[in-house]
Write a protein that holds these residues in place. Structure first.
Motif, PDB file in Angstrom:
ATOM      1  N   ALA A 180       0.827  -1.208   0.000  1.00 33.04           N
ATOM      2  CA  ALA A 180       0.000   0.000   0.000  1.00 33.04           C
ATOM      3  C   ALA A 180       0.861   1.257   0.000  1.00 33.04           C
ATOM      4  O   ALA A 180       0.466   2.295  -0.551  1.00 33.04           O
ATOM      5  N   VAL A 190      -7.233   1.419  -2.588  1.00 31.95           N
ATOM      6  CA  VAL A 190      -7.592   1.942  -1.264  1.00 31.95           C
ATOM      7  C   VAL A 190      -7.963   3.418  -1.338  1.00 31.95           C
ATOM      8  O   VAL A 190      -8.953   3.850  -0.743  1.00 31.95           O
ATOM      9  N   ARG A 225      -8.578   3.823   6.167  1.00 34.75           N
ATOM     10  CA  ARG A 225      -7.432   3.369   5.358  1.00 34.75           C
ATOM     11  C   ARG A 225      -6.846   2.073   5.919  1.00 34.75           C
ATOM     12  O   ARG A 225      -6.518   1.149   5.164  1.00 34.75           O
ATOM     13  N   LEU A 227      -9.276  -0.835   5.067  1.00 40.24           N
ATOM     14  CA  LEU A 227      -9.278  -1.204   3.656  1.00 40.24           C
ATOM     15  C   LEU A 227      -7.967  -1.853   3.246  1.00 40.24           C
ATOM     16  O   LEU A 227      -7.948  -2.734   2.381  1.00 40.24           O
ATOM     17  N   THR A 228      -6.868  -1.449   3.848  1.00 34.99           N
ATOM     18  CA  THR A 228      -5.556  -1.965   3.451  1.00 34.99           C
ATOM     19  C   THR A 228      -5.353  -3.399   3.917  1.00 34.99           C
ATOM     20  O   THR A 228      -5.076  -4.295   3.111  1.00 34.99           O
ATOM     21  N   GLY A 284      -8.787  -7.655   3.012  1.00 33.64           N
ATOM     22  CA  GLY A 284      -8.458  -6.296   2.612  1.00 33.64           C
ATOM     23  C   GLY A 284      -8.518  -6.130   1.103  1.00 33.64           C
ATOM     24  O   GLY A 284      -8.784  -7.084   0.354  1.00 33.64           O
TER      25      GLY A 284
END
Length: 486
Positions: free
Chosen positions: A31, A64, A105, A108-109, A218
């Motif tokens: 990410a 993301v 964040r 989602l990651t 994720g």
């Protein structure tokens, strides 16, 4: 709960953190653009290694960042209410307008993030204190991880330790927050226990997707293989452009010229071998190649084409965009150009559906946080348990389209406060100000209409008798009091 049981839970949770550490750290690195390097020869030179560093193209991060830009909580209210619920003040006190992005964040990651709500020990009155942690250093253990709202217990091991000689961790259960030294002997491992009075483990899990076995997923992990392939293709393209994209000129049968001593004019010789030293001919594009002998030959190797490499790379990018449910026009270089607003909205249909799924999942987690805030503040359950998180409108529409839609909604009887929420860029403060101004204008209009109606009723039967005058121009005509004289 006994101290040995608390320590046993902490050891078990620590094992779960260690088990997933490598996988979660890999997603975190991807990410942030810290990818595994593409393949290269074992004896690659510095020039080749520099091209390898330049070949990293962090497209996976867009999976993301794209939904993150549209995930913004702007209210918590009961359906039909124009004001936020009482618990919204706890959101503002903990500055979650800014910090919600970090929580989203992280979820989602890596697939999970955790929010802890406890009474703030620094304040005299009961005030909720909200803190968030990522899944790399935190884990929650559930009886049923797919259906339970709150876990049985949760453990957080801070990455930065205050003392290098011990590993501090914090464990929350339904009774207290326990401070534990994971490196100490069992009888001295539990350092402190702070009762929180919540009657549940005050930890909420945020995840974009949870299956029936309680496994979280994720947005980065499914893209790692395609991202590695894209980096390898980018490296091949860079190598082609660096060494093969230009035509190569060559000459054979050339007689090299000896290098002469600038002072004596004699040929220079190598001090070790005694052989003459020759000047290397320059073959840059500005040099005209000539030779005195007829055996010399000149030629040119054509440049290597890059079209196939570019097409393969574009196909991988499109594959990444499809796996991530990101519209193709979000990335520069897409074939979608000069599109109208309606065409852009159609291109984002799949993304909007995916975004709605994320809002449902994360919204339920935020509602659990508000329920914990009510408990931490000593208010019991939320007074309006049917209150819901309100997400900011982030649709791709022009202001003219949104205004037209708003007018049509109001013509159908939709309240102004609801219609304004569909206008992109309008904050809740803007909506409240607009509703207040509209209500004030409506009151003034009603007052003016009532005054006009009263004036009309007063003059409906003719002129005011006190203002009647003699038609001949004389003074006032006295009002008749009866029918005398007839």
């Amino acid at each position: 709960m006994s101290l040995p049981a608390v320590l046993q839970r902490a050891r078990h949770a620590q094992g779960l953190i260690d088990r997933d550490a490598e996988r979660l750290n890999l997603m975190d690195r991807y990410a942030r653009g810290l990818h595994r390097a593409p393949w290269m020869p074992a004896k690659a030179n510095a020039e080749f290694k520099d091209l390898v560093k330049r070949s990293i193209v962090n497209v996976s991060a867009l999976a993301v960042e794209a939904p993150l830009n549209a995930l913004r909580v702007q209210g918590f209210r009961k359906p039909g209410s124009g004001e936020n619920a009482y618990e919204w003040r706890y959101w503002q006190n903990n500055r979650l307008d800014e910090r919600q992005n970090a929580i989203h964040r992280a979820a989602l990651t890596s697939g999970a993030a955790y929010v802890v709500v406890c009474p703030d020990p620094r304040k005299g009155r009961r005030e909720p204190l909200i803190r968030a942690y990522d899944a790399i250093s935190t884990v929650a253990v559930y009886t049923d991880p797919a259906w339970d709202e709150f876990p049985v217990y949760a453990l957080h091991v801070p990455e930065q330790q205050p003392d290098e000689h011990r590993t501090l961790a914090f464990l929350w259960d339904d009774v207290a927050k326990h401070t534990i030294d994971l490196d100490a002997e069992p009888e001295a491992a539990v350092l402190a226990a702070e009762p929180h009075g919540m009657n549940v483990c005050p930890v909420v899990r945020f995840s974009p997707a949870v299956d029936l076995r309680g496994r979280t997923r994720g947005l980065i992990e499914p893209l790692i293989v395609s991202q590695d392939r894209l980096n390898q293709q980018t490296l091949s393209l860079l190598l082609n452009e660096h060494w093969g994209a230009h035509a190569i000129r060559f000459g054979t049968g050339l007689a090299p010229s000896e290098r002469l001593d600038p002072e004596t004019g004699d040929p220079l010789r190598d001090p070790e071998t005694g052989e003459p030293v020759y000047d290397v001919p320059s073959l840059d594009p500005s040099t005209l190649l000539m030779a005195p002998n007829s055996d010399a030959k000149f030629g040119q190797l054509p440049a290597m084409p890059t079209g196939d490499l570019l097409a393969s790379r574009r196909q991988t990018i499109e594959e990444l965009m499809g796996l991530a449910d990101v519209p193709p026009h979000y990335l520069a270089g897409s074939n979608l150009v000069n599109l109208s607003a309606d065409a852009l909205a159609a291109a984002e249909t799949s993304f909007k559906r995916f975004l709605s799924t994320l809002q449902d999942s994360l919204g339920e987690s935020w509602e659990s946080v508000f329920r914990l805030c009510a408990r931490a503040a000593g208010r019991g359950e939320i007074e309006q348990d049917e209150s819901q998180v309100e997400w900011a409108e982030k649709a791709t529409r022009s202001l003219a389209q949104a205004a037209d839609a708003m007018v049509k909604l109001m013509q159908q009887g939709v309240p102004l406060s609801v219609a304004l929420r569909k206008v992109p860029g309008f904050s809740q403060a803007d909506i409240d100000e607009a509703v207040k101004a509209a209500e004030e204008a409506a009151r003034k209009a009603e007052a003016a209409e009532a005054a006009a109606l009263k004036q009309k009723e007063a003059t409906a039967g003719g002129m005011d008798p006190s203002k009647r005058r003699d038609p001949a121009g004389g003074g006032r005509v006295p009002a008749r009091t009866g029918s005398a004289g007839r």
